[in-house]
Design an enzyme around this catalytic site. Structure first.
Site, PDB file in Angstrom:
ATOM      1  N   HIS A  68      -9.684 -18.594  25.258  1.00  0.00           N
ATOM      2  CA  HIS A  68      -9.488 -19.520  24.142  1.00  0.00           C
ATOM      3  C   HIS A  68      -8.057 -19.976  23.960  1.00  0.00           C
ATOM      4  O   HIS A  68      -7.782 -20.760  23.049  1.00  0.00           O
ATOM      5  CB  HIS A  68      -9.949 -18.873  22.825  1.00  0.00           C
ATOM      6  CG  HIS A  68     -11.436 -18.818  22.668  1.00  0.00           C
ATOM      7  ND1 HIS A  68     -12.161 -19.827  22.087  1.00  0.00           N
ATOM      8  CD2 HIS A  68     -12.333 -17.884  23.039  1.00  0.00           C
ATOM      9  CE1 HIS A  68     -13.445 -19.511  22.089  1.00  0.00           C
ATOM     10  NE2 HIS A  68     -13.577 -18.327  22.669  1.00  0.00           N
ATOM     11  N   LYS A  77      -7.072 -26.916   8.892  1.00  0.00           N
ATOM     12  CA  LYS A  77      -7.138 -25.974  10.020  1.00  0.00           C
ATOM     13  C   LYS A  77      -6.151 -24.868   9.703  1.00  0.00           C
ATOM     14  O   LYS A  77      -5.378 -24.980   8.751  1.00  0.00           O
ATOM     15  CB  LYS A  77      -6.775 -26.671  11.333  1.00  0.00           C
ATOM     16  CG  LYS A  77      -5.483 -27.520  11.245  1.00  0.00           C
ATOM     17  CD  LYS A  77      -5.215 -28.307  12.522  1.00  0.00           C
ATOM     18  CE  LYS A  77      -6.072 -29.540  12.662  1.00  0.00           C
ATOM     19  NZ  LYS A  77      -7.002 -29.438  13.772  1.00  0.00           N
ATOM     20  N   ARG A  78      -6.168 -23.793  10.481  1.00  0.00           N
ATOM     21  CA  ARG A  78      -5.180 -22.748  10.255  1.00  0.00           C
ATOM     22  C   ARG A  78      -3.772 -23.332  10.294  1.00  0.00           C
ATOM     23  O   ARG A  78      -3.493 -24.269  11.049  1.00  0.00           O
ATOM     24  CB  ARG A  78      -5.323 -21.652  11.312  1.00  0.00           C
ATOM     25  CG  ARG A  78      -6.543 -20.775  11.083  1.00  0.00           C
ATOM     26  CD  ARG A  78      -6.498 -20.078   9.737  1.00  0.00           C
ATOM     27  NE  ARG A  78      -5.473 -19.072   9.698  1.00  0.00           N
ATOM     28  CZ  ARG A  78      -5.673 -17.765   9.844  1.00  0.00           C
ATOM     29  NH1 ARG A  78      -6.890 -17.299   9.994  1.00  0.00           N
ATOM     30  NH2 ARG A  78      -4.673 -16.924   9.795  1.00  0.00           N
ATOM     31  N   LYS A 107       0.104 -26.410  15.636  1.00  0.00           N
ATOM     32  CA  LYS A 107      -0.777 -27.453  15.098  1.00  0.00           C
ATOM     33  C   LYS A 107       0.020 -28.540  14.375  1.00  0.00           C
ATOM     34  O   LYS A 107      -0.504 -29.590  14.028  1.00  0.00           O
ATOM     35  CB  LYS A 107      -1.821 -26.835  14.180  1.00  0.00           C
ATOM     36  CG  LYS A 107      -2.861 -25.967  14.916  1.00  0.00           C
ATOM     37  CD  LYS A 107      -3.836 -25.318  13.938  1.00  0.00           C
ATOM     38  CE  LYS A 107      -4.861 -24.410  14.602  1.00  0.00           C
ATOM     39  NZ  LYS A 107      -6.027 -25.141  15.148  1.00  0.00           N
ATOM     40  N   THR A 109     -12.304 -27.864  17.242  1.00  0.00           N
ATOM     41  CA  THR A 109     -13.658 -28.268  16.887  1.00  0.00           C
ATOM     42  C   THR A 109     -13.637 -29.047  15.572  1.00  0.00           C
ATOM     43  O   THR A 109     -14.557 -29.825  15.298  1.00  0.00           O
ATOM     44  CB  THR A 109     -14.602 -27.057  16.745  1.00  0.00           C
ATOM     45  OG1 THR A 109     -13.971 -26.081  15.891  1.00  0.00           O
ATOM     46  CG2 THR A 109     -14.929 -26.439  18.089  1.00  0.00           C
ATOM     47  N   LYS A 149     -15.948 -32.320  14.183  1.00  0.00           N
ATOM     48  CA  LYS A 149     -16.625 -32.425  12.876  1.00  0.00           C
ATOM     49  C   LYS A 149     -16.183 -33.686  12.147  1.00  0.00           C
ATOM     50  O   LYS A 149     -16.996 -34.372  11.507  1.00  0.00           O
ATOM     51  CB  LYS A 149     -16.295 -31.197  12.015  1.00  0.00           C
ATOM     52  CG  LYS A 149     -16.775 -29.874  12.593  1.00  0.00           C
ATOM     53  CD  LYS A 149     -16.188 -28.700  11.805  1.00  0.00           C
ATOM     54  CE  LYS A 149     -16.232 -27.411  12.603  1.00  0.00           C
ATOM     55  NZ  LYS A 149     -15.354 -26.368  12.024  1.00  0.00           N
TER      56      LYS A 149
HETATM   57  C1  LIG Z   1     -14.074 -26.003  12.341  1.00  0.00           C
HETATM   58  C2  LIG Z   1     -13.316 -25.022  11.555  1.00  0.00           C
HETATM   59  C3  LIG Z   1     -12.100 -24.510  12.036  1.00  0.00           C
HETATM   60  C4  LIG Z   1     -11.490 -24.967  13.339  1.00  0.00           C
HETATM   61  O1  LIG Z   1     -10.706 -26.142  13.079  1.00  0.00           O
HETATM   62  P1  LIG Z   1      -9.665 -26.697  14.156  1.00  0.00           P
HETATM   63  O2  LIG Z   1      -9.216 -27.987  13.561  1.00  0.00           O
HETATM   64  O3  LIG Z   1     -10.422 -26.896  15.424  1.00  0.00           O
HETATM   65  O4  LIG Z   1      -8.578 -25.698  14.266  1.00  0.00           O
HETATM   66  C5  LIG Z   1     -11.427 -23.601  11.265  1.00  0.00           C
HETATM   67  N1  LIG Z   1     -11.907 -23.194  10.066  1.00  0.00           N
HETATM   68  C6  LIG Z   1     -13.060 -23.670   9.568  1.00  0.00           C
HETATM   69  C7  LIG Z   1     -13.527 -23.194   8.231  1.00  0.00           C
HETATM   70  C8  LIG Z   1     -13.811 -24.588  10.289  1.00  0.00           C
HETATM   71  O5  LIG Z   1     -14.965 -25.029   9.779  1.00  0.00           O
END
Ligand SMILES: *Cc1c(COP(=O)(O)O)cnc(C)c1O
Length: 834
Positions: A378, A569-570, A575, A677, A681
């Site tokens: 990952h 995101k985190r 990022k 991911t 979304k």
């Molecule tokens: C999809 C998702 C992530 C991953 O987000 P990235 O933008 O790909 O880092 C992290 N936390 C939650 C709650 C998510 O639904």
């Protein structure tokens, strides 16, 4: 043939008589109203006058659960009868979120449940809010595991998840004085309707002790003795598929003391000491480590890993041996996927079980092991690669260290045979790193012990082959492959965006939920003005819904007609939330100076948690909040710009945020985000992406077309070249007046007048310490691209046209496609026909 009343696969004991399946009570015979009332009375012991909202939640969840259990039992029977090859997905994280709405959706009973609650004077939306998120994960990696469970069940693939039942999941984030505060997530406080304790499925997990060698006539045997024991007890969580009878199982392990009390202490009269020792062993499953993209190196973490891996391997071998006597069948009946290196010790545990416990010959056992395991990488980032000191490893798991030494010895012999005399190669690929004080490299163990290793997006997998695993790619040609990540369209379209779902259904009919390629039929509708208007109305309603929630949480009032520019995101330097902040301050300066006459009104929303020990990430959160406070209160700014930090970003928050976004921020330094991911979304919910050519953004661009995405910044090779050429962030500082102004403001305390030096360190990482993630190099390109975004948003019709095309072209990013690739290329498993 036998049938079982409960959804376990424990061999039947003679004391439990078989009951024919036909005599089971059928849950869905009772209408929802009656079922809700029955559960309120008989499960919660309440009447409608004394019931609280939580009681109504329990009644609703229990009603839905009845339907789930009915199918769960049948799935267990079908698997037992057909004896298919099974997949075991080992993951230290499952970021599931709420389960009730998803179960109702997947079972197709949401409308009647909603209807029943309405008749009883309640609403589904209200009771849903009573369910705590199952936040047993940090971010993308854990959410991926949850999407995979949904897809496996939906596609009738016999897949089981194995993980830990953390008593405390991901911390709950609050913001006080602009700073992140971590609060314990006591998610089980009011019980958990979605889990089933299985005291009949418990396993001993051993730690510490020593290894005794016994030379026997047939060879040396190893005995792991004087160990400490912890008991792993199973808790099962049903995973219902969408539009199918299949309900799979997620088995989570909880640590229990091996004995209730240490009788020695008890007899000494030291009752408290005896109870304390019991608490010690139960600590193992107490809490999730809240680190994302960094390895902790702590003893308790290694204990967690071994604890859940050992229980899972024992459990799946027991199931295999219930039905088979021939070990040759193991690779035909069992596939194990390692979600990152966290469960990589399973390779050694399987050898331990096969050789020491079941007395198989080493070489034969190793042949089986490599046919069973596959590993998903990952990340390429060095700080995330797990290593354990040989000293700690050998103290905690002395036998497994010996097993790893032997695996390594045979591996290095093989390498030396194929690449004679290349000692540098041997030291680079060795499972034991001798150059950093003797450490076990878990990624190397995972690669050596697996038949297939995959990256999670095309770019990432290529980088794996050319950088991190370049040597392994020479040693094992063909072992490294790509499987691009995906997301489940059930939760991330149907469940979170009912407005858009209804619009799509009215245009295409249902069916896209299970076959996302159907969305391509939306393409012509991008040219249809009526459809665009309807699409825009859905987006506006979702933004209104989000704005209402944000006002409630933060007090900030938003104009839903603004461009909602969202980065959730985190919080991590790679990022580059900080690059987003630089743009926000740039906009602020332009507005204040009166430079722009009619800028596009923007709401910039941030959300995400920082690891509690990651000081810089917490500084970034604080800076966002300091900037927000100033900008939001400035009468000269008004609605032209608002900045929001959405507290406690989690799955249920994500379900509100993605549908309410116009612009998706995916701005990591090229080469650092393995896939992402959140990017998928966003696009699936009709947001346009501003992003770098990183991770799955590359493939999103390929799918939606260059005209329907905003790409900026350095590419991965350009990042490497820029660094190689001696990158100097000061050149960018001096070369760009807007950038200089923004950085000076941060450094001079413009946003922290009470403490002017507060953000000195942020400035230092950018200017003095080399700006590792190249924010300054990408700044101009980012700002110019944001200008183009703002300009396009003024043309609502064209914006919407492109948004519709994004939705129409998202088929590739369904986790059903991802799971189909794992199933056929890696696991060699087939759907079970029913
Ligand atoms: C999809 C998702 C992530 C991953 O987000 P990235 O933008 O790909 O880092 C992290 N936390 C939650 C709650 C998510 O639904």
């Amino acid at each position: 043939m036998t049938t079982s009343k409960t959804p376990t696969d424990q061999p039947r004991t003679p004391t439990r008589p078989a009951k024919p399946a036909a005599r089971r009570i059928s849950a869905h015979k009772a209408p929802a109203v009656q079922s809700l009332q029955n559960h309120l009375t008989f499960s919660s012991g309440k009447t409608s006058t004394s019931a609280t909202e939580r009681d109504w939640y329990a009644a609703t969840a229990n009603t839905i659960r009845d339907h789930v259990i009915e199918r769960w039992v049948k799935t267990v029977d079908a698997y037992r009868e057909q004896d298919p090859k099974r997949v075991y997905y080992l993951s230290l994280e499952f970021l599931i979120g709420r389960m009730m709405s998803n179960a109702a959706l997947n079972l197709g009973i949401a409308p009647e449940i909603r209807d029943g609650l309405t008749k009883l004077g309640h609403s589904l939306e209200e009771v849903v809010e009573k369910e705590n998120d199952a936040a047993l994960g940090n971010g993308g990696l854990g959410r991926l595991a949850a999407c995979f469970l949904d897809s496996m069940a939906t596609m009738d693939i016999p897949g089981t998840g194995y993980g830990i039942r953390y008593e405390y999941g991901m911390f709950r984030q609050t913001i006080e004085g602009g700073q992140q505060i971590e609060n314990p997530d006591n998610w089980l406080r009011y019980g958990n309707i979605w889990e089933f304790q299985r005291p009949e499925h418990t396993y001993d997990v051993k730690f510490f002790g020593r290894v005794v060698e016994c030379v026997e006539s047939h060879g040396t045997e190893y005995h792991w003795v004087d160990t400490e024991h912890v008991v792993a007890m199973a808790y099962d969580v049903p995973i219902p598929g969408y539009g199918t009878e299949t309900v799979n199982n997620l088995r989570l392990w909880s640590a229990k003391a091996a004995r209730e009390f240490d009788l020695g202490h008890f007899n000494d009269g030291n009752y408290e000491k005896a109870v304390e020792l019991r608490n010690d062993s139960e600590t193992i499953s107490r809490v999730l480590y809240p680190n994302d993209a960094s390895a902790s190196g702590r003893e308790l973490r290694l204990k967690q890993q071994y604890f859940f891996v050992s229980a899972s391997v024992q459990d799946l071998l027991r199931r295999f041996l219930c039905e088979h006597k021939d070990w040759n069948l193991l690779p035909e009946k069992v596939a194990i996927q390692l979600n990152d290196t966290h469960p990589a010790i399973a390779v050694a545990e399987m050898m331990y079980q096969l050789v020491d416990v079941h007395k198989l010959k080493w070489d034969y056992a190793w042949g089986l092991v490599v046919k069973v395991f596959a590993y998903t990488n990952h990340t390429l980032m060095p700080e995330a690669l797990e290593t354990w000191s040989v000293e700690l490893f050998g103290r905690l798991l002395p036998r497994h260290l010996g097993i790893i030494f032997r695996i390594n010895h045979q591996f290095l012999q093989m390498v030396n045979h194929h690449f004679p005399g290349d000692t540098d190669l041997l030291s680079r690929v060795s499972i034991i790193d001798e150059t950093h004080g003797r450490r076990v490299r878990m990624a190397h163990l995972a690669v050596v012990g697996s038949h297939t290793v995959n990256g999670v997006a095309a770019l990432h997998s290529e980088l794996l082959k050319t950088t991190l695993f370049a040597d392994f790619n020479r040693i094992y040609p063909g072992k490294l492959v790509n499987v691009t990540n995906g997301i489940t369209p059930r939760r991330w379209l149907n469940q979170c965006n009912p407005g858009l779902t209804q619009l799509i259904s009215s245009a295409l009919g249902d069916g896209f939920q299970k076959d996302l390629s159907k969305l391509s039929s939306l393409e012509p509708l991008a040219e249809d003005a009526d459809f665009r208007n309807a699409f825009r109305a859905v987006k506006l309603a979702n933004k209104q819904r989000l704005a209402t929630r944000i006002e409630k949480l933060t007090g900030v009032k938003l104009n839903p007609n603004s461009l909602f520019d969202v980065q959730i995101k985190r919080i991590h330097e790679y990022k580059r939330q900080l690059l987003n902040v630089l743009h926000v301050i740039t906009l602020y300066n332009r507005i204040r100076s009166g430079q722009v006459k009619d800028s596009t009104p923007r709401v910039v929303i941030f959300g995400g948690k920082a690891a509690p020990g990651y000081w810089m990430a917490k500084q970034i959160i604080r800076l966002i909040n300091d900037v927000a406070a100033l900008v939001n209160d400035d009468p000269a700014v008004g609605d032209k710009l608002k900045v929001v930090f959405y507290p406690n970003y989690e799955v249920s928050a994500a379900e509100l945020l993605f549908p309410g976004s116009d612009l998706s921020e995916q701005i990591s330094t090229a080469g650092t985000e393995a896939s992402g991911t959140g990017n998928m979304k966003m696009a699936l919910n009709g947001a346009l992406t501003i992003g770098t050519l990183d991770g799955a953004n590359v493939e999103i661009k390929e799918e939606v077309g260059d005209d329907n995405i905003f790409i900026f910044g350095l590419t991965t090779p350009e990042v490497a070249a820029t660094k190689a050429a001696g990158y100097n962030p000061w050149d960018y500082y001096h070369g760009n007046a807007e950038l200089k102004q923004v950085l000076d403001m941060i450094g001079n305390g413009f946003f922290s007048v009470d403490e002017p030096d507060r953000y000195r360190a942020i400035l230092d990482t950018l200017l003095q310490k080399g700006d590792h993630y190249l924010l300054l190099a990408d700044y101009a390109s980012y700002v110019a691209t944001q200008d183009a975004v703002g300009a396009l948003y003024k043309d609502q019709d064209e914006w919407t046209r492109r948004a519709v095309l994004n939705v129409a072209r998202m088929a590739k990013f369904s986790s059903d496609r991802t799971i189909a690739e794992y199933a056929s290329n890696i696991w060699k498993v087939k759907p079970v026909q029913r």
